[in-house]
Design an enzyme around this catalytic site. Sequence first.
Site, short mmCIF file in Angstrom:
data_model
loop_
_atom_site.label_atom_id
_atom_site.label_comp_id
_atom_site.label_asym_id
_atom_site.label_seq_id
_atom_site.Cartn_x
_atom_site.Cartn_y
_atom_site.Cartn_z
N TYR A 1 41.70 -97.83 35.33
CA TYR A 1 40.24 -97.93 35.18
C TYR A 1 39.91 -98.28 33.72
O TYR A 1 39.53 -97.41 32.94
CB TYR A 1 39.56 -96.61 35.55
CG TYR A 1 40.09 -95.97 36.82
CD1 TYR A 1 39.76 -96.49 38.08
CD2 TYR A 1 40.90 -94.84 36.77
CE1 TYR A 1 40.25 -95.90 39.24
CE2 TYR A 1 41.39 -94.25 37.92
CZ TYR A 1 41.06 -94.79 39.15
OH TYR A 1 41.55 -94.20 40.29
N TRP B 1 33.17 -95.67 33.19
CA TRP B 1 32.65 -95.13 34.46
C TRP B 1 31.61 -94.05 34.16
O TRP B 1 31.76 -93.26 33.22
CB TRP B 1 33.77 -94.53 35.30
CG TRP B 1 34.25 -95.44 36.39
CD1 TRP B 1 33.91 -95.39 37.70
CD2 TRP B 1 35.15 -96.56 36.26
NE1 TRP B 1 34.54 -96.41 38.40
CE2 TRP B 1 35.28 -97.14 37.53
CE3 TRP B 1 35.81 -97.14 35.17
CZ2 TRP B 1 36.09 -98.25 37.76
CZ3 TRP B 1 36.60 -98.24 35.40
CH2 TRP B 1 36.74 -98.79 36.68
N TRP C 1 30.23 -91.07 35.80
CA TRP C 1 30.39 -89.61 35.73
C TRP C 1 31.60 -89.21 34.91
O TRP C 1 31.63 -88.15 34.32
CB TRP C 1 30.29 -88.94 37.10
CG TRP C 1 31.41 -88.96 38.09
CD1 TRP C 1 32.32 -89.96 38.29
CD2 TRP C 1 31.73 -87.92 39.03
NE1 TRP C 1 33.16 -89.61 39.32
CE2 TRP C 1 32.83 -88.37 39.79
CE3 TRP C 1 31.20 -86.67 39.32
CZ2 TRP C 1 33.40 -87.60 40.82
CZ3 TRP C 1 31.76 -85.91 40.34
CH2 TRP C 1 32.84 -86.37 41.07
N ASP C 2 32.58 -90.14 34.81
CA ASP C 2 33.70 -89.87 33.90
C ASP C 2 33.17 -89.67 32.49
O ASP C 2 33.60 -88.76 31.77
CB ASP C 2 34.69 -91.05 33.88
CG ASP C 2 35.35 -91.30 35.24
OD1 ASP C 2 34.62 -91.63 36.19
OD2 ASP C 2 36.58 -91.15 35.34
N GLN D 1 26.60 -92.90 40.44
CA GLN D 1 27.56 -91.82 40.68
C GLN D 1 26.83 -90.49 40.52
O GLN D 1 25.67 -90.47 40.07
CB GLN D 1 28.75 -91.92 39.72
CG GLN D 1 29.87 -92.79 40.25
CD GLN D 1 31.11 -92.76 39.38
OE1 GLN D 1 31.04 -92.59 38.17
NE2 GLN D 1 32.27 -92.95 40.00
N ASP E 1 35.75 -91.11 46.65
CA ASP E 1 35.77 -92.37 47.38
C ASP E 1 36.22 -92.31 48.84
O ASP E 1 35.52 -92.77 49.72
CB ASP E 1 36.68 -93.37 46.68
CG ASP E 1 36.29 -93.60 45.24
OD1 ASP E 1 35.33 -92.99 44.75
OD2 ASP E 1 36.96 -94.43 44.59
N ARG F 1 46.60 -94.21 47.67
CA ARG F 1 45.28 -94.83 47.46
C ARG F 1 44.57 -95.05 48.80
O ARG F 1 45.18 -94.95 49.86
CB ARG F 1 45.47 -96.19 46.75
CG ARG F 1 46.04 -96.12 45.35
CD ARG F 1 45.04 -95.68 44.33
NE ARG F 1 43.80 -96.44 44.39
CZ ARG F 1 42.74 -96.20 43.62
NH1 ARG F 1 42.76 -95.23 42.73
NH2 ARG F 1 41.64 -96.93 43.73
N TYR G 1 44.78 -89.33 47.22
CA TYR G 1 43.53 -89.44 46.47
C TYR G 1 42.56 -88.30 46.77
O TYR G 1 42.85 -87.16 46.45
CB TYR G 1 42.96 -90.81 46.82
CG TYR G 1 42.22 -91.53 45.72
CD1 TYR G 1 42.64 -91.49 44.40
CD2 TYR G 1 41.08 -92.27 46.02
CE1 TYR G 1 41.94 -92.18 43.42
CE2 TYR G 1 40.39 -92.98 45.04
CZ TYR G 1 40.82 -92.92 43.75
OH TYR G 1 40.13 -93.62 42.79
N TRP G 2 41.43 -88.55 47.42
CA TRP G 2 40.44 -87.49 47.63
C TRP G 2 40.56 -86.83 49.00
O TRP G 2 39.63 -86.20 49.48
CB TRP G 2 39.02 -88.05 47.44
CG TRP G 2 38.70 -88.44 46.03
CD1 TRP G 2 38.74 -89.69 45.49
CD2 TRP G 2 38.28 -87.58 44.96
NE1 TRP G 2 38.38 -89.65 44.16
CE2 TRP G 2 38.09 -88.37 43.81
CE3 TRP G 2 38.04 -86.19 44.86
CZ2 TRP G 2 37.68 -87.86 42.58
CZ3 TRP G 2 37.63 -85.68 43.65
CH2 TRP G 2 37.45 -86.50 42.52
N GLU H 1 45.60 -87.82 36.62
CA GLU H 1 44.30 -88.05 37.28
C GLU H 1 44.06 -87.00 38.37
O GLU H 1 42.97 -86.45 38.48
CB GLU H 1 44.33 -89.46 37.90
CG GLU H 1 43.05 -89.92 38.55
CD GLU H 1 43.21 -91.30 39.18
OE1 GLU H 1 44.32 -91.87 39.10
OE2 GLU H 1 42.22 -91.80 39.75
C1 2M8 Z 1 37.65 -93.64 41.32
O1 2M8 Z 1 36.77 -94.63 41.82
C2 2M8 Z 1 36.93 -96.03 41.51
C3 2M8 Z 1 35.73 -96.75 42.09
O2 2M8 Z 1 34.58 -96.31 41.43
C4 2M8 Z 1 38.21 -96.63 42.08
O3 2M8 Z 1 38.86 -96.01 42.93
O4 2M8 Z 1 38.55 -97.73 41.67
C5 2M8 Z 1 37.04 -92.28 41.70
O5 2M8 Z 1 37.99 -91.26 41.50
C6 2M8 Z 1 35.77 -92.02 40.89
O6 2M8 Z 1 35.29 -90.73 41.12
C7 2M8 Z 1 36.04 -92.21 39.40
O7 2M8 Z 1 34.83 -92.12 38.69
C8 2M8 Z 1 36.69 -93.57 39.10
C9 2M8 Z 1 37.14 -93.69 37.64
O8 2M8 Z 1 37.88 -92.56 37.25
O9 2M8 Z 1 37.86 -93.75 39.92
#
Ligand code: 2M8
Length: 463
Positions: free
Chosen positions: A56, A60, A62-63, A135, A196, A231, A387-388, A431
Amino acid sequence: MSTGTAGGPHTDHGPRDAGTAGATGPRDLGALRRLAVATLEANWEHDHTVPSRTLYPHQWSWDSAFIAIGWSHVRPERAWRELAGLFRAQWLDGRVPHIVFNPALRVGSYFPGPEFWASGLAEGAPAVATSGLIQPPVHAPAAWLAYRRFPSGAGRAALCRLYPRLVAQQRYLATRRDVGGGGLACVVHPWESGLDNSPAWDAPLAAVPADAAVMRAYRRHDTAHADAAHRPTDLDYARYVAIVASYRERRYRDDDLAARHPFLVECPLVNAAMGAAEHALARIAPLAGADPGPHRERAARITEALVRRLYDPTTGTFHPRDLRTDRLVPARTVLGLTPLVLPDLPARQVSALVAEACSARFGLAVRMDRPLPSHDRTAPDFEPLRYWRGPSWMNVSWLVRRGLLGHGRPDLAAGLRDSMIELVARSGCHEYFHPDTGAGLGSPAFGWTAALLLDVLADDPPG
Ligand code: 2M8
């Protein structure tokens, strides 16, 4: 918790052996703090912090809020630069975009990139390229905590500059996004929830027509940097892309969402964050010369709406409401526990959520043997690596811990804190983490993990 393997402690800065939960010694905590600071420093990029250099590489939403809390412990001026940078990309309608793209990065450094979002074609979008989604609005509490940690004159000035923008962010959510008309904001994409591929979205997503084969036309960036088995699937991504395409076609306008948009869900986390933001704004308002009263009134209305629309007395937890069917989604995910962040959550719901958190589904305890998972451990669709859909995440644990502190459960909050510290002591600033072994998963040097570790190590009182 048994020994984590993947990722291991960072050999440069990491602790050698941090012991078991609750037994982490002071020297080890110093090493952990240095690891967290080094991770934030390595991810700092001119005026913001990337969640991860590989997965990433942009900013972002909320990050950045969580990361600002971390910076407030070591370099407070960066907390304000982080938040100010994000809010410079706020749209005219008040939405704070979930990604702000760094124009210096090459095309293809993230999918979907700026060319896919085409924010420049939308009315009221900023000059810099962004996504069109939001977010969870955790920024006002983050700004308040950053100020409270280091209440300097410069901090106060930065907070006051931010205040009208935070208010506009709330107004956007409370008006344009109240598609259900019940006083809550809806999310128009699973990415807006931050969780996500949570099982919470499976039912509403199943109604979105998509074919995994469309992903042949794109190059996923995430699976080049992380294990594809951890993922979201190609079918998930095909749906993600289809939902963005539908929103983008209308230039991200919200006026006719109910008539056209394929995914409309009221998320417990987004709305709990929106309520908590009003409480934080009530604290910030007097510093900015504004009246805190309207914030308190809005906070009370949001909590009332959340309980009325998203709480299920038969399960004793909160669930998303799918506006397409007007039904609660049955999955019991960690999203359901997040309304604990609301200081005015009624006692009945607080005790139900504490019972849910302490059940075999989530395993919260004064001495935890495993970290808090993102999904019900007893559910057939619990996936410990994906992931989630099972793994443990530092930011959600942090939110639940704050809720427990706010509702007079310091014993359980301490158990959660120990388990969060132990995760990083064993596996580094990953992460996310395996919910049984604590092994590090996803990106190995992750921004909010480092930032929130700094915050729990400081162990400030709630407020
Ligand atoms: C993840 O989300 C992004 C899309 O926004 C992705 O998967 O590419 C999620 O964990 C999200 O909560 C988080 O803000 C972002 C960046 O850490 O990654």
